[in-house]
Write a protein that holds these residues in place. Structure first.
Motif, mmCIF file in Angstrom:
data_model
loop_
_atom_site.group_PDB
_atom_site.id
_atom_site.type_symbol
_atom_site.label_atom_id
_atom_site.label_comp_id
_atom_site.label_asym_id
_atom_site.label_seq_id
_atom_site.Cartn_x
_atom_site.Cartn_y
_atom_site.Cartn_z
ATOM 1 N N TYR A 3 0.817 -1.211 0.000
ATOM 2 C CA TYR A 3 0.000 0.000 0.000
ATOM 3 C C TYR A 3 0.852 1.262 0.000
ATOM 4 O O TYR A 3 0.607 2.209 -0.768
ATOM 5 N N ASP A 4 1.857 1.296 0.849
ATOM 6 C CA ASP A 4 2.704 2.489 0.927
ATOM 7 C C ASP A 4 3.432 2.733 -0.391
ATOM 8 O O ASP A 4 3.595 3.879 -0.831
ATOM 9 N N ALA A 5 3.873 1.650 -1.040
ATOM 10 C CA ALA A 5 4.549 1.802 -2.332
ATOM 11 C C ALA A 5 3.592 2.325 -3.392
ATOM 12 O O ALA A 5 3.969 3.177 -4.215
ATOM 13 N N PHE A 6 2.347 1.856 -3.387
ATOM 14 C CA PHE A 6 1.353 2.356 -4.340
ATOM 15 C C PHE A 6 1.114 3.851 -4.135
ATOM 16 O O PHE A 6 1.082 4.631 -5.090
ATOM 17 N N MET A 7 0.943 4.233 -2.894
ATOM 18 C CA MET A 7 0.659 5.643 -2.608
ATOM 19 C C MET A 7 1.844 6.528 -2.961
ATOM 20 O O MET A 7 1.681 7.664 -3.444
ATOM 21 N N ASP A 8 3.049 6.047 -2.745
ATOM 22 C CA ASP A 8 4.229 6.848 -3.061
ATOM 23 C C ASP A 8 4.419 6.998 -4.557
ATOM 24 O O ASP A 8 4.777 8.080 -5.047
ATOM 25 N N PHE A 9 4.176 5.936 -5.307
ATOM 26 C CA PHE A 9 4.399 5.967 -6.754
ATOM 27 C C PHE A 9 3.318 6.750 -7.479
ATOM 28 O O PHE A 9 3.594 7.462 -8.450
ATOM 29 N N THR A 10 2.068 6.620 -7.037
ATOM 30 C CA THR A 10 0.944 7.240 -7.748
ATOM 31 C C THR A 10 0.473 8.541 -7.120
ATOM 32 O O THR A 10 -0.427 9.184 -7.676
ATOM 33 N N SER A 11 1.030 8.897 -5.979
ATOM 34 C CA SER A 11 0.572 10.085 -5.233
ATOM 35 C C SER A 11 -0.915 9.991 -4.902
ATOM 36 O O SER A 11 -1.626 11.006 -4.860
ATOM 37 N N GLY A 12 -1.380 8.776 -4.699
ATOM 38 C CA GLY A 12 -2.772 8.554 -4.315
ATOM 39 C C GLY A 12 -3.738 8.495 -5.469
ATOM 40 O O GLY A 12 -4.944 8.322 -5.254
ATOM 41 N N ILE A 13 -3.253 8.644 -6.721
ATOM 42 C CA ILE A 13 -4.134 8.606 -7.892
ATOM 43 C C ILE A 13 -3.926 7.266 -8.588
ATOM 44 O O ILE A 13 -2.919 7.067 -9.281
ATOM 45 N N LEU A 14 -4.845 6.353 -8.418
ATOM 46 C CA LEU A 14 -4.735 5.010 -8.993
ATOM 47 C C LEU A 14 -5.357 5.006 -10.382
ATOM 48 O O LEU A 14 -6.524 5.366 -10.553
ATOM 49 N N SER A 15 -4.577 4.577 -11.387
ATOM 50 C CA SER A 15 -5.050 4.624 -12.772
ATOM 51 C C SER A 15 -4.619 3.359 -13.506
ATOM 52 O O SER A 15 -3.723 2.628 -13.075
ATOM 53 N N VAL A 16 -5.270 3.147 -14.646
ATOM 54 C CA VAL A 16 -4.976 1.988 -15.480
ATOM 55 C C VAL A 16 -4.057 2.360 -16.627
ATOM 56 O O VAL A 16 -3.254 1.535 -17.084
ATOM 57 N N THR A 17 -4.151 3.570 -17.116
ATOM 58 C CA THR A 17 -3.323 4.039 -18.223
ATOM 59 C C THR A 17 -2.476 5.220 -17.762
ATOM 60 O O THR A 17 -2.731 5.816 -16.713
ATOM 61 N N GLY A 18 -1.484 5.568 -18.564
ATOM 62 C CA GLY A 18 -0.616 6.690 -18.236
ATOM 63 C C GLY A 18 0.722 6.230 -17.687
ATOM 64 O O GLY A 18 0.976 5.035 -17.500
ATOM 65 N N ILE A 19 1.585 7.197 -17.402
ATOM 66 C CA ILE A 19 2.937 6.862 -16.943
ATOM 67 C C ILE A 19 2.933 6.291 -15.531
ATOM 68 O O ILE A 19 3.860 5.578 -15.148
ATOM 69 N N ASN A 20 1.911 6.582 -14.753
ATOM 70 C CA ASN A 20 1.802 6.065 -13.392
ATOM 71 C C ASN A 20 0.761 4.951 -13.279
ATOM 72 O O ASN A 20 0.190 4.728 -12.212
ATOM 73 N N ALA A 21 0.518 4.257 -14.368
ATOM 74 C CA ALA A 21 -0.483 3.185 -14.359
ATOM 75 C C ALA A 21 -0.018 2.031 -13.480
ATOM 76 O O ALA A 21 1.144 1.605 -13.531
ATOM 77 N N THR A 22 -0.934 1.521 -12.704
ATOM 78 C CA THR A 22 -0.630 0.382 -11.812
ATOM 79 C C THR A 22 -1.662 -0.729 -11.913
ATOM 80 O O THR A 22 -1.529 -1.753 -11.244
ATOM 81 N N GLY A 23 -2.681 -0.550 -12.755
ATOM 82 C CA GLY A 23 -3.712 -1.582 -12.864
ATOM 83 C C GLY A 23 -3.187 -2.879 -13.427
ATOM 84 O O GLY A 23 -3.686 -3.963 -13.105
ATOM 85 N N HIS A 24 -2.144 -2.815 -14.271
ATOM 86 C CA HIS A 24 -1.600 -4.024 -14.883
ATOM 87 C C HIS A 24 -0.908 -4.933 -13.872
ATOM 88 O O HIS A 24 -0.593 -6.076 -14.180
#
Length: 341
Positions: free
Chosen positions: A159-180
């Motif tokens: 969770y902490d790694a997700f929040m740090d990488f995405t700044s709290g914005i969870l997305s499927v597309t884009g440079i900060n995509a994490t859905g994959h």
């Protein structure tokens, strides 16, 4: 005076105390089991007769046995449900860590439910008669729930790694995509039809290899090595066919985590991305499993020698051997008669 106070060593054992102690390694184990069943309420007399360690150890073993009898599931389908749930949970969690993830998940439950952890494999087993059809819904539900829980565990762990990488914005597309990280998405060059064929072929190859490994009429794999062999096969499929969409090959492993991401902050974009790609990793593997099961039955399993044919062949061989023995004995008798004459 109570009943337990009136009991003596002689009333519990027909011989002397010295006889029992001298044969303790041979006699006392069986004697203790029988006498405890007969004199269950006379713990005071038993404790006087036996040393404290032996008495306490037996009480502990009896308590553990009773606990297992009360806590163990009585119905086999519940055991298989929990096994498939746990196996798929481990599959999803471990796959986010290393590629060779099927080995631990299949090893956990192979002796309980067969280690399917995949609705496509379960459907293939139903078609071939290796799994009863009424069990199929329970297997599928357990696999989807296990995958959903596994995705939740991965999200909580990082969770902490997700929040740090995405700044709290969870997305499927884009440079900060994490859905994959949780589910498969198509590459830019892949069409819907190409993705469907990719999943049919990939899952078909997987199911064909699994059926060959577990087939008793085939060479198969040594006992206990089946999970390792299946893990190597999945790794080979992933290396060779993972470019298009990441080789999901498993409806539960893809749809379960996708549903989790939909409710955990990624939103409905997880279903609409890639031209509504989400149904391809669900329908494609199921079709691939059916095609593989039919092909394996028609091309391989159907041509195995049946047990009845083998038994008839063995009977014929035995009869031929008996006839040869009779001919040999008759010739021997003739030779003896000639020699006597």
């Amino acid at each position: 005076m109570t009943k337990s106070e009136k009991l003596t060593d002689e009333s519990l054992w027909p011989g002397s105390r010295e006889d029992c102690c001298s044969n303790r390694s041979i006699v006392c184990a069986e004697w203790l089991e029988l006498r405890l069943l007969r004199w269950r309420s006379d713990s005071v007399a038993l404790q006087r007769f036996l040393n404290a360690d032996t008495f306490n150890n037996h009480l502990k073993l009896q308590h553990d046995r009773n606990m297992r009898q009360h806590c163990a599931l009585k119905h086999g389908i519940f055991k298989e449900f929990l096994a498939e749930f746990l196996g798929t949970f481990v599959l999803v969690v471990s796959r986010k860590i290393f590629l060779f993830s099927h080995f631990p998940s299949i090893t956990l439950l192979c002796s309980v439910s067969g280690g399917h952890v995949n609705p496509a494999v379960s459907l293939a087993m139903v078609i071939l008669g290796k799994l009863k059809i009424w069990k199929f819904p329970f297997y599928v539900i357990a696999q989807f729930l296990g995958a959903f829980a596994g995705a939740a565990a991965v999200f909580g762990l990082y969770y902490d790694a997700f929040m740090d990488f995405t700044s709290g914005i969870l997305s499927v597309t884009g440079i900060n995509a994490t859905g994959h990280i949780f589910a498969s998405y198509p590459a830019r060059h892949l069409s819907v039809l190409g993705g469907f064929i990719d999943q049919v072929v990939g899952t078909g190859m997987l199911v064909l290899c699994i059926l060959a490994i577990i087939d008793g009429g085939n060479i198969g794999a040594p006992k206990g090595v089946e999970p390792l062999a299946i893990g190597l096969i999945i790794m080979a499929i992933g290396v060779s066919m993972g470019l298009n969409c990441g080789y999901p090959l498993n409806p539960a492993r893809d749809l379960g985590p996708r549903l989790f991401t939909a409710v955990a902050g990624w939103g409905m974009e997880v279903f609409s991305t890639g031209g509504y790609w989400w149904w391809i990793p669900v329908a494609g593997p199921m079709v691939g499993g059916v095609v593989a099961a039919v092909l394996y039955f028609l091309l391989i399993e159907l041509h195995h020698p049946h047990d009845e044919d083998e038994k008839a062949h063995e009977v014929e061989e035995e009869e031929e051997e008996e006839e040869e023995d009779d001919d040999d004995s008759s010739l021997k008798d003739k030779y003896e008669m000639i020699a006597m004459s």
